[in-house]
Design an enzyme around this catalytic site. Structure first.
Site, short mmCIF file in Angstrom:
data_model
loop_
_atom_site.label_atom_id
_atom_site.label_comp_id
_atom_site.label_asym_id
_atom_site.label_seq_id
_atom_site.Cartn_x
_atom_site.Cartn_y
_atom_site.Cartn_z
N LYS A 179 -19.97 -2.42 13.93
CA LYS A 179 -19.66 -3.69 13.51
C LYS A 179 -18.31 -3.95 13.98
O LYS A 179 -17.13 -4.10 13.47
CB LYS A 179 -19.45 -3.67 11.74
CG LYS A 179 -20.71 -3.99 11.03
CD LYS A 179 -20.09 -4.08 9.63
CE LYS A 179 -21.41 -3.80 9.01
NZ LYS A 179 -21.14 -3.33 7.52
N GLY A 234 -21.80 2.50 4.46
CA GLY A 234 -23.07 2.43 4.11
C GLY A 234 -23.86 3.69 5.08
O GLY A 234 -24.25 4.46 4.78
N GLY A 268 -15.70 -1.28 5.73
CA GLY A 268 -14.36 -2.16 5.86
C GLY A 268 -13.55 -2.54 4.87
O GLY A 268 -12.50 -2.24 5.06
P1 ADP Z 1 -20.84 1.74 8.07
O1 ADP Z 1 -21.91 1.34 7.45
O2 ADP Z 1 -20.75 3.20 7.81
O3 ADP Z 1 -19.59 1.00 7.96
P2 ADP Z 1 -21.42 0.31 10.61
O4 ADP Z 1 -22.13 -0.44 9.89
O5 ADP Z 1 -20.10 -0.29 11.24
O6 ADP Z 1 -20.97 1.68 9.76
O7 ADP Z 1 -22.22 1.11 11.81
C1 ADP Z 1 -23.27 1.71 11.76
C2 ADP Z 1 -24.25 1.53 12.92
O8 ADP Z 1 -23.82 1.63 14.18
C3 ADP Z 1 -25.69 2.37 12.65
O9 ADP Z 1 -26.64 1.59 12.67
C4 ADP Z 1 -25.59 2.95 14.07
O10 ADP Z 1 -26.81 3.18 14.73
C5 ADP Z 1 -24.65 2.17 15.04
N1 ADP Z 1 -23.99 2.85 16.40
C6 ADP Z 1 -23.13 3.57 16.29
N2 ADP Z 1 -22.88 3.93 17.70
C7 ADP Z 1 -23.73 3.28 18.46
C8 ADP Z 1 -23.93 3.06 19.79
N3 ADP Z 1 -23.11 3.92 20.61
N4 ADP Z 1 -24.71 2.09 20.04
C9 ADP Z 1 -25.53 1.32 19.31
N5 ADP Z 1 -25.45 1.51 17.89
C10 ADP Z 1 -24.49 2.44 17.51
MG MG Z 2 -23.18 -0.36 8.08
#
Ligand code: ADP
Ligand code: MG
Length: 409
Positions: free
Chosen positions: A201, A358, A381
């Site tokens: 994100k 998540g 976030g």
């Molecule tokens: P969170 O839900 O923990 O806050 P995010 O939603 O920001 O985390 O990010 C999670 C996503 O980021 C996962 O679906 C993962 O596949 C993706 N992701 C992480 N690194 C990469 C990358 N290098 N290229 C593409 N997607 C990535």
């Molecule tokens: Mg997420």
């Protein structure tokens, strides 16, 4: 952060009442199936309390980012079975819209102790705009409001701040636990503090990093988030997920961090793939050798070592965002290796570790490391914003409501 008191579930009249519960059911799904039910399970204390009190329970949530229109693949309907299962087989009803006649009829059919899940709030553009009338329409479905979505409380959305301004409100059990634990951990934060940020994100989180550099001593950036920083440093990132328009923001963060006493650590090598689904033809390359066809799908082994070493001198580590596209092995390796190391330091009492988000929590669960961290928050976030000391609108509105209720008492 001063200690804040909130109205809790017990402070609301719920028996026989229709209780609107804002939950975060933005669970990881693949092919229409829930792949990690952590967020559902953490909602159980609130749901079980309300079931026991014979409340009529209406669950409200968003799912992903449909952008204010109906997107069939982003329906919340696949969650009905998962929630029912979590509740020990208790039937869960589904309402095909979150407002209007469909919602009203579904609520009217609800009996005390029953649970109804309403469709994705973000199918209506008014939700994310924080539209007052939309909030009133939602509020008209119930008698009281419970916010159990700390992870969404940094958003001034209709279901977060709007309903709470109209109905008697309280925090749910999960949100209460999250606020309590975060306040406890950060009331005396042991320094140095490392923040590890990754995930995808980028546009919504990158700006947060600017403030984070004033708060933490070390900022470790991996995952897709790192690509924008590598791009800003002049590296070619091939076909990687990158937010080129944020190049200057990234540059500024890199340039100013040092002055604020924050060290930024970026990947030195990555695993490149031709597609995020493919397990063939991957290779590890230095960040200065990402091929034009390459997608940086995970951090490389030298980066794992570098990131682990960056955490060693720290007493506290907060982590949001996986280091790679962990849903497909072997792109989960970087995340798992770093998580194992943090769990090791945590086990030795050298480090206090807090994971949030998540997907981050899902990635840790996949590696069997849920218990290796000091605390896991469902929020990503919101957790980062809270850490920066920002007032979260969804928390503030409940706080005001509780103050008002106390002065009336
Ligand atoms: P969170 O839900 O923990 O806050 P995010 O939603 O920001 O985390 O990010 C999670 C996503 O980021 C996962 O679906 C993962 O596949 C993706 N992701 C992480 N690194 C990469 C990358 N290098 N290229 C593409 N997607 C990535
Ligand atoms: Mg997420």
């Amino acid at each position: 952060m001063g200690r804040i008191t909130f109205r809790r579930l017990e402070d609301l009249e719920v028996a026989g009442k229709t209780v609107l519960v804002r939950a975060d059911l933005n669970v990881p799904m693949q092919g229409g199936r829930v792949t990690d039910s952590t967020r559902i399970l953490r909602l159980l204390p609130t749901l079980q309390y309300l079931v026991k009190k014979k409340a009529r329970i209406v669950l409200l949530s968003h799912f992903d980012r449909p952008g204010g229109i109906f997107v069939p693949s982003l329906s919340l309907s696949p969650l009905v079975d998962a929630i029912s299962e979590a509740l020990g087989g208790r039937p869960v009803q589904f309402g095909v819209d979150c407002v209007g006649p469909a919602a009203r009829e579904a609520v009217a059919r609800l009996k005390p102790g029953e649970v109804l899940l309403l469709e994705n709030l973000r199918f209506h553009p008014e939700e994310e705009k924080g539209d007052v009338q939309f909030a009133r329409d939602l509020a008209s479905l119930g008698d009281v409001f419970v916010n159990d979505a700390f992870s969404c409380s940094h958003r001034r959305h209709a279901s977060i701040t709007g309903i709470a301004s109209v109905l008697p409100s309280a925090v749910g059990r999960l949100m209460e636990e999250e606020l309590h634990m975060l306040q406890r951990i950060f009331s005396k934060t042991a320094r140095p503090v490392a923040a590890i940020v990754g995930g995808s994100k980028i546009s919504s989180k990158l700006a947060l990093l600017e403030n984070l550099t004033s708060v933490v001593d070390v900022l470790v950036i991996g995952g897709a988030m790192a690509n924008t920083f590598l791009y800003a440093e002049g590296y070619d990132v091939g076909k990687s997920l990158v937010e080129k328009s944020l190049k200057n923001t990234a540059k500024n963060i890199l340039a100013r961090a040092g002055k604020k006493g924050c060290r930024i650590v970026l990947p030195v090598d990555v695993v490149v793939a031709r597609s995020l689904e493919s397990q063939r033809g991957n290779k590890v390359v230095g960040v200065d050798h990402i091929p034009a066809w390459g997608i940086a799908a995970d951090i490389g082994p030298a980066t794992v070592k570098l990131f682990c070493e960056a955490v060693i001198p720290c007493k506290t580590a907060v982590w949001n965002g996986p280091m790679g596209a962990f849903e497909t092995a072997p792109f989960d390796s970087g995340t798992i290796m770093l998580a194992r190391y943090i769990a090791l330091l945590t086990g030795k009492k050298q480090l206090r570790s807090i994971g949030g988000g998540g997907d981050t929590v899902a990635a840790l669960a996949r590696a069997g490391l849920e218990d290796g961290f000091s605390y896991l928050s469902a929020a990503g976030g919101a957790f980062l914003e809270w850490l920066e000391g920002k007032e979260l609108p969804g928390v503030a509105v409940l706080e005001r409501a509780s103050r008002k209720a106390r002065s009336r008492a």
